[in-house]
Design a protein around this motif. Structure first.
Motif, PDB file in Angstrom:
ATOM      1  N   TYR A 129       0.800  -1.222   0.000  1.00 19.80           N
ATOM      2  CA  TYR A 129       0.000   0.000   0.000  1.00 19.80           C
ATOM      3  C   TYR A 129       0.838   1.280   0.000  1.00 19.80           C
ATOM      4  O   TYR A 129       0.316   2.367  -0.212  1.00 19.80           O
ATOM      5  CB  TYR A 129      -0.912   0.036   1.233  1.00 19.80           C
ATOM      6  N   TRP A 166     -10.588  -2.470  14.294  1.00 23.07           N
ATOM      7  CA  TRP A 166     -11.056  -2.241  12.926  1.00 23.07           C
ATOM      8  C   TRP A 166     -12.566  -2.352  12.985  1.00 23.07           C
ATOM      9  O   TRP A 166     -13.119  -3.445  13.054  1.00 23.07           O
ATOM     10  CB  TRP A 166     -10.459  -3.279  11.973  1.00 23.07           C
ATOM     11  N   ASN A 202      -4.083   6.531  16.118  1.00 25.56           N
ATOM     12  CA  ASN A 202      -3.827   6.155  14.734  1.00 25.56           C
ATOM     13  C   ASN A 202      -5.101   5.498  14.217  1.00 25.56           C
ATOM     14  O   ASN A 202      -5.549   4.494  14.773  1.00 25.56           O
ATOM     15  CB  ASN A 202      -2.642   5.189  14.673  1.00 25.56           C
ATOM     16  N   PHE A 204      -5.741   3.997  11.349  1.00 29.00           N
ATOM     17  CA  PHE A 204      -5.623   2.775  10.564  1.00 29.00           C
ATOM     18  C   PHE A 204      -6.013   1.578  11.437  1.00 29.00           C
ATOM     19  O   PHE A 204      -6.251   1.720  12.638  1.00 29.00           O
ATOM     20  CB  PHE A 204      -4.187   2.607  10.064  1.00 29.00           C
ATOM     21  N   SER A 205      -6.045   0.413  10.842  1.00 26.43           N
ATOM     22  CA  SER A 205      -6.241  -0.801  11.638  1.00 26.43           C
ATOM     23  C   SER A 205      -5.069  -0.939  12.596  1.00 26.43           C
ATOM     24  O   SER A 205      -3.903  -0.944  12.182  1.00 26.43           O
ATOM     25  CB  SER A 205      -6.322  -2.023  10.717  1.00 26.43           C
ATOM     26  N   THR A 206      -5.365  -1.017  13.895  1.00 24.86           N
ATOM     27  CA  THR A 206      -4.324  -1.124  14.902  1.00 24.86           C
ATOM     28  C   THR A 206      -4.439  -2.451  15.649  1.00 24.86           C
ATOM     29  O   THR A 206      -5.521  -3.047  15.739  1.00 24.86           O
ATOM     30  CB  THR A 206      -4.367   0.048  15.902  1.00 24.86           C
ATOM     31  N   ASP A 223      -1.307  -0.476  10.515  1.00 23.24           N
ATOM     32  CA  ASP A 223      -1.069  -0.777   9.106  1.00 23.24           C
ATOM     33  C   ASP A 223      -0.590   0.425   8.298  1.00 23.24           C
ATOM     34  O   ASP A 223      -0.279   0.294   7.118  1.00 23.24           O
ATOM     35  CB  ASP A 223      -2.355  -1.314   8.458  1.00 23.24           C
ATOM     36  N   GLY A 224      -0.579   1.599   8.921  1.00 23.70           N
ATOM     37  CA  GLY A 224      -0.122   2.795   8.219  1.00 23.70           C
ATOM     38  C   GLY A 224      -0.080   3.964   9.183  1.00 23.70           C
ATOM     39  O   GLY A 224      -0.283   3.811  10.398  1.00 23.70           O
ATOM     40  N   GLY A 225       0.165   5.162   8.639  1.00 25.24           N
ATOM     41  CA  GLY A 225       0.168   6.359   9.464  1.00 25.24           C
ATOM     42  C   GLY A 225       1.417   6.480  10.309  1.00 25.24           C
ATOM     43  O   GLY A 225       2.458   5.896  10.025  1.00 25.24           O
ATOM     44  N   CYS A 432      -7.211  10.873   1.767  1.00 24.72           N
ATOM     45  CA  CYS A 432      -6.668   9.559   2.117  1.00 24.72           C
ATOM     46  C   CYS A 432      -7.578   8.466   1.590  1.00 24.72           C
ATOM     47  O   CYS A 432      -8.664   8.737   1.053  1.00 24.72           O
ATOM     48  CB  CYS A 432      -6.523   9.429   3.632  1.00 24.72           C
ATOM     49  N   ARG A 435      -8.442   2.944   4.088  1.00 28.05           N
ATOM     50  CA  ARG A 435      -7.586   2.316   5.091  1.00 28.05           C
ATOM     51  C   ARG A 435      -7.391   3.228   6.291  1.00 28.05           C
ATOM     52  O   ARG A 435      -7.322   2.767   7.433  1.00 28.05           O
ATOM     53  CB  ARG A 435      -6.222   1.966   4.484  1.00 28.05           C
ATOM     54  N   LYS A 436      -7.315   4.511   6.039  1.00 32.31           N
ATOM     55  CA  LYS A 436      -7.128   5.481   7.116  1.00 32.31           C
ATOM     56  C   LYS A 436      -8.457   5.979   7.664  1.00 32.31           C
ATOM     57  O   LYS A 436      -8.586   6.232   8.867  1.00 32.31           O
ATOM     58  CB  LYS A 436      -6.309   6.657   6.620  1.00 32.31           C
TER      59      LYS A 436
END
Length: 799
Positions: A129, A166, A202, A204-206, A223-225, A432, A435-436
């Protein structure tokens, strides 16, 4: 044990040695040779923010979670440049930053280690990604425990668990199932009776691993950020939770009717069915303040419409129900039916308000109406438009509250159960992908709903309910724990979820009483009601697939039990309203797990069943069928059995009798519990006298009662009544001092005090240092007196 070398081989990268440092007021910047920057911000003496950038670049600093009203400021701040490390010092903690590897260790002023990095910050490039998977690992010390994390359906103590944030439509979820409906990436650590908190902001999925994979390590990653987290030092759990709640925000007071009993089902229609339900409540004298309309009130499940066949004149129905004391709450989902003749769809298309895929076409997903498009609630213009859609429903028709469901968003017939990850969002000017934005989508929908309801409900207070949430959503609405199941296991789950949510800054919460899926028997329904009347939000809701689930659906015996406990809920409304006041003023949870109540007692660290309702009622539900009682643990203090006045000393576990018509319920000694008369709905009766149950204690105890108009915003202008009572009990006398604040004049003039456990017979009474005759205070036997509400000191002497 995984070594650093093995982790590096998997693609993880780590900061190396610090080559630059600078300070800008309350911010400190530590830059490493390989381009990592740690930005450390001191918000308060006990609240610190840690942000990590890679390749020398921070992302735009924006969060939906953080309140605009957060309290900032510190008493002391300095930094020491030592040979192996930098040390940032406040009046509460010292933060050590290793110059070689950027690892962080936080100690208290006695140099007790509170939190320390294991591997610390590290990251891995996400080649699927773009961006990074950002990671943090901390040392898990011996005996350390973990709490919080929102609506997780697991033991209150998360030690050994792994969880995922999530937000997901998880119909009929089971114990320990992940993920669920909410993303609240905040936990409380408890080490050697010292509490601290971590909020990983965050969206994103944490993921969090609480010493599950490696017993000496607790870690979290996204998963990001950015790796962006806040550290809160206690040392008490209440300090941590109050600081986190201050950071992410607090709601306004709800209207008092929102704390009454609510009845819902999928679905009550046609109109005559709704009227019949309302009529039965009043005929059977079962208090109820609100009836909910699920999706079947709509025309073909189109939001903001009415099915004129089932509801030919909704305004008249709502007005008629209102005359009988019922509020109407309607469901609104995010999916807008694709229909060229549908006015909401037309407006959104004309304005370009629907979400689009990465390559341009509108995102389409199937929900109840069939194919739908979805507004981008992360765009401020879309939220403003959505808020205005409520005008007719609220201002014209008279609906009193709105319930946002399916707002994860839930999508049917796709494996992910939600929107495609390439869907694009504005994110308030920070474009964005989904995902975010996924975890905040429902939050921003309910934010827009709240703003619309507040606008068109004014000068009354809004009531909004959501299923999906991210940290900070508590600013806008109540929530419930989603599609549970009519099982005894789910009764246990509901209990721990309420405690966990309250510790996670989100107190206005409840469960679907009796279970949404499947059908409870009468015993389970009664036991669930007994628990749920001690939850801040109290609503029966069911799928209706297996039968009815109203209070009268299980025979006369169960109906009588349910009525008694709903009546108790209405009697305790001033106590519950005072709990809510303390929540919005201090961030103090409305429910306390026993570990929150007494973290120094190791016996409380793994208790799940018992909890404190407010500050002075101890509740322990019966959670097994065919039970005539249960064992329960009594925390510190002495406790009166609510039903028998028997005294129990704290610090012990013992058997408590509780046949089907009783729940183990205890009152802390010294407490003064305010009560209203039983009403069929809030506002049915003017309160002529405030009843106060007084529980004797040898020593002192503080109690309070908060009251206002129960609607509107005059309380923000000082038009409230806050009465603080200090109880002092001695061998042959007791003193009650009253301290008053606010200029709201309550409708009643007198208190009727009922004494429990009084160790002496009343001989004489002084009010504000003047003796009054026993006939003037209407002494009834030895346990009830009536006095003016305006006294400053009440002094009772025994024979």
């Amino acid at each position: 044990m995984i070594t650093n070398t093995e982790i590096v081989r998997t693609g993880n990268q780590f900061p190396n040695h610090i080559v630059d440092f600078k300070q800008e007021n309350d911010k400190f910047y530590f830059t490493t040779q390989n381009g990592v920057i740690l930005q450390l911000t001191i918000l308060r003496d006990s609240v610190v923010r840690f942000r990590y950038a890679t390749e020398h670049v921070f992302e735009p600093d924006f969060s939906y979670a953080i309140s605009e009203d957060v309290n900032l400021g510190y008493n002391e701040l300095k930094i020491q440049d030592e040979v192996p490390e930098y040390i940032v010092i406040t009046s509460k903690i010292k933060i050590h930053i290793n110059k070689t590897n950027l690892k962080v260790k936080i100690v208290d002023m006695a140099d007790l280690v509170i939190s320390e990095d294991e591997l610390g910050f590290h990251w891995e490039e996400n080649f699927d990604y773009g961006g990074n998977v950002v990671k943090m690992s901390k040392v898990c010390h011996a005996g350390e425990s973990y709490y919080g994390m929102g609506d997780k359906a697991s033991h209150t103590n998360l030690k050994g668990k792994r969880v995922n944030n999530w937000v997901t439509d998880t119909y009929a979820y089971g114990k320990d199932q992940e993920p669920l409906y909410k993303s609240i990436p905040f936990y409380i650590g408890l080490k050697e009776s010292k509490a601290y908190g971590i909020f990983f902001d965050n969206s994103f999925s944490t993921y969090f691993d609480f010493a599950g994979e490696r017993r000496n390590v607790t870690s979290y990653w996204a998963d990001g950020g950015e790796m962006n987290y806040y550290f809160f030092y206690g040392p008490k759990m209440c300090d941590v939770v109050e600081s986190y709640t201050d950071l992410t925000g607090l709601p306004e007071l709800p209207p008092l009717w929102a704390l009454g009993f609510h009845q819902s089902k999928w679905s009550y229609y046609p109109e005559q069915k709704v009227r019949d339900i309302a009529s039965n409540f009043r005929k059977l004298n079962i208090p109820c303040d609100a009836i909910y309309l699920d999706i079947d009130y709509m025309d073909g499940f189109r939001c903001f419409t009415w099915d004129k066949n089932h509801f030919p004149d909704p305004k008249k129905m709502i007005d008629d129900l209102g005359e009988d004391g019922f509020k109407v709450v309607t469901m609104i989902d995010p999916g807008i039916k694709i229909d060229r003749d549908y006015w909401v769809y037309q407006q959104a298309m004309e304005k370009g308000y629907f979400c689009r895929r990465a390559d341009g076409p509108l995102f389409k997903g199937k929900v109840w109406p069939g194919p739908c498009n979805f507004p981008d609630f992360t765009h401020p213009d879309v939220r403003e438009w959505w808020a205005d859609l409520y005008k007719e429903m609220i201002a014209d028709l008279g609906v009193s509250g709105v319930w946002n469901d399916m707002n994860e968003p839930a999508i049917m017939e796709v494996p992910s159960k939600t929107a495609n990850l390439d869907v694009r969002h504005d994110y308030d000017g920070h474009p964005c992908s989904h995902r975010k934005a996924h975890n905040v989508y429902g939050m921003q929908m309910v934010r827009a709903t709240y703003e619309g309801i507040k606008k068109y409900m004014f000068p009354r207070r809004p009531f909004v309910l959501t299923r999906a949430a991210y940290s900070g959503t508590q600013r806008y609405c109540a929530t419930w724990t989603g599609d549970n199941v009519a099982t005894w296991e789910h009764l246990w789950i509901a209990n721990v979820q309420m405690q966990r949510m309250s510790m996670s800054g989100y107190s206005f919460v409840g469960s679907d009483i009796g279970g949404f899926a499947e059908q409870p028997n009468g015993e389970l329904f009664a036991r669930w009601i007994q628990l749920a009347v001690f939850h801040p939000f109290c609503r029966v809701h069911s799928s209706g697939d297996h039968g009815d689930q109203e209070p009268w659906s299980f025979g006369d015996e169960i109906t009588d039990i349910v009525r008694e406990f709903i009546e108790l809920r209405y009697q305790l409304l001033p106590y519950l309203y005072t709990m809510f006041y303390n929540y919005i003023k201090e961030g103090f949870p409305m429910l306390q797990s026993l570990v929150f109540y007494d973290q120094d007692d190791v016996q409380t660290h793994f208790r799940t069943d018992e909890f404190i309702f407010g500050k002075q009622l101890l509740v322990c539900p019966v959670q097994e069928p065919n039970s005539l009682g249960r064992r329960m643990y009594f925390p510190k203090g002495n406790w009166y059995n609510y039903w028998t006045d028997e005294m129990v000393e704290g610090g012990v576990e013992r058997w408590v009798s509780a046949e089907l018509d009783r729940i183990p319920l205890f009152v802390r000694e010294g407490a003064m519990i305010p009560k209203y008369p039983v009403q069929q709905y809030v506002g049915e009766k003017e309160i002529e006298k405030l009843a106060i149950d007084v529980y004797f204690k040898s020593g002192t105890e503080n109690s309070e009662v908060y009251e206002d108009h129960q609607e509107g915003y005059d309380y923000k202008k000082g038009r409230y009544s806050l009465r603080r009572f200090k109880f002092t009990g001695k061998e042959n006398e007791l003193i009650i001092q009253q301290f008053k604040d606010g200029n709201y004049i309550t409708p009643y003039h007198n208190f009727v005090m009922t004494f429990h456990g009084l160790p002496f017979e009343i001989d004489s009474v002084e009010l504000d240092n003047e003796e009054v005759g026993l006939d003037e205070i209407k002494l009834n036997g030895n346990n009830t007196i009536e006095v003016s509400k305006d006294f400053t000191e009440l002094h009772i002497f025994g024979k």
